[in-house]
Design an enzyme around this catalytic site. Structure first.
Site, PDB file in Angstrom:
ATOM      1  N   SER A 142       0.859  -1.185   0.000  1.00  0.00           N
ATOM      2  CA  SER A 142       0.000   0.000   0.000  1.00  0.00           C
ATOM      3  C   SER A 142       0.890   1.228   0.000  1.00  0.00           C
ATOM      4  CB  SER A 142      -0.894   0.006   1.242  1.00  0.00           C
ATOM      5  OG  SER A 142      -1.587   1.226   1.391  1.00  0.00           O
ATOM      6  N   TYR A 155      -1.904  -0.687  10.535  1.00  0.00           N
ATOM      7  CA  TYR A 155      -1.934  -0.993   9.104  1.00  0.00           C
ATOM      8  C   TYR A 155      -0.653  -0.514   8.438  1.00  0.00           C
ATOM      9  CZ  TYR A 155      -3.789  -1.228   4.321  1.00  0.00           C
ATOM     10  OH  TYR A 155      -3.994  -1.516   2.987  1.00  0.00           O
TER      11      TYR A 155
END
Length: 262
Positions: A142, A155
């Site tokens: 990501s 995350y």
């Protein structure tokens, strides 16, 4: 392009589902994995509608946190198709909570699913690829694997971890015929924020404005598909301000830190 055997985890929705359809249209054999077998069957039907024969699609439910089961799943794929040309480690879960409000069990789950699960399946597949001197490993990281953002401490930690692991793995195996790609999406229109973990471990259940205004998931999958076919080492994909953050981080980290705080 000749057909290959492509194994996609997290294939029951979002980027995984859209990517499966891209490979199906290309005529590649598919292994579809996630925890929800009913959703995998739905995706498999879409892949058959896109042109694959019944015997070209294998629905293989798995939980990436069940490490002991993974060698058996790898053998099932080898028994069915004889080899694995590309593994797309796409299983994952996100987070939406401030650090001070986040239970340690949430951080543990993020690491178990987003990091250790990807490593465990990769380790189970890697010997096969090394033995035949060819193969392609990839992971969906990501922009959060490059840039820190509020409400995503766990995350971001997980995505930074997989980025580091797969970059290091590439340095180890690329000279032995095995390619490694890191996929770096920005804001993509999926259910990622709705399915994200809140601080207590429950589903966040809301759609972020940034996600709602992000790149269409099918457009994202087309970019990723082309990048994987070209064996690009890193595949950034997105269209918003978060993609510019990748460049700002390199040029002026201090400027990015100020922007992230805002």
């Amino acid at each position: 392009m000749s057909a290959h055997t492509v194994w996609i985890t997290g294939a029951s929705s979002g980027i995984g589902e859209a990517l499966a359809l891209q490979f199906a249209r290309n005529g590649d054999r598919l292994v579809l994995s996630a925890r929800r077998e009913d959703e995998l069957e739905r995706v498999a039907e879409r892949c058959r509608d896109a042109g694959l024969a019944t015997d070209q699609v294998l629905v293989l439910p798995l939980d990436v946190t069940d490490w002991a089961s993974l060698p058996g799943r790898v053998q099932a794929v080898l028994d069915r198709f004889g080899g694995i040309d590309l593994l797309v480690n796409n299983a994952g879960v996100s987070q939406r909570s401030l650090c001070k409000d986040t239970d340690m069990s949430v951080y543990q789950k993020l690491m178990d699913v987003d990091v250790m699960g990807q490593i465990a399946l990769t380790k189970a597949v890697l010997p096969h690829m090394l033995a035949r001197g060819s193969g392609h490993l990839s992971v969906t990281s990501s922009v959060a694997g490059k840039v820190g953002a509020p409400m995503r401490t766990g995350y971001c930690a997980a995505k930074h971890a997989v980025m580091g692991f797969f970059d290091a793995l590439r340095a180890e195996v690329e000279g032995q015929g095995v390619s490694v790609s890191t996929i770096t999406p920005g804001f993509i229109r999926t259910d990622i924020s709705r399915n994200a973990l809140a601080g207590d471990g429950s589903a966040y259940g809301k759609e972020d404005e940034d996600i709602a205004g992000g790149m269409d998931v099918n457009e994202c999958a087309e970019v990723v598909f082309k990048g994987l076919k070209a064996k690009k080492r890193e595949i950034p994909v997105g269209k918003g301000k978060e993609m510019a953050a990748l460049w700002v981080k390199r040029i002026s980290p201090e400027a990015l830190f100020r922007l992230a705080r805002q």
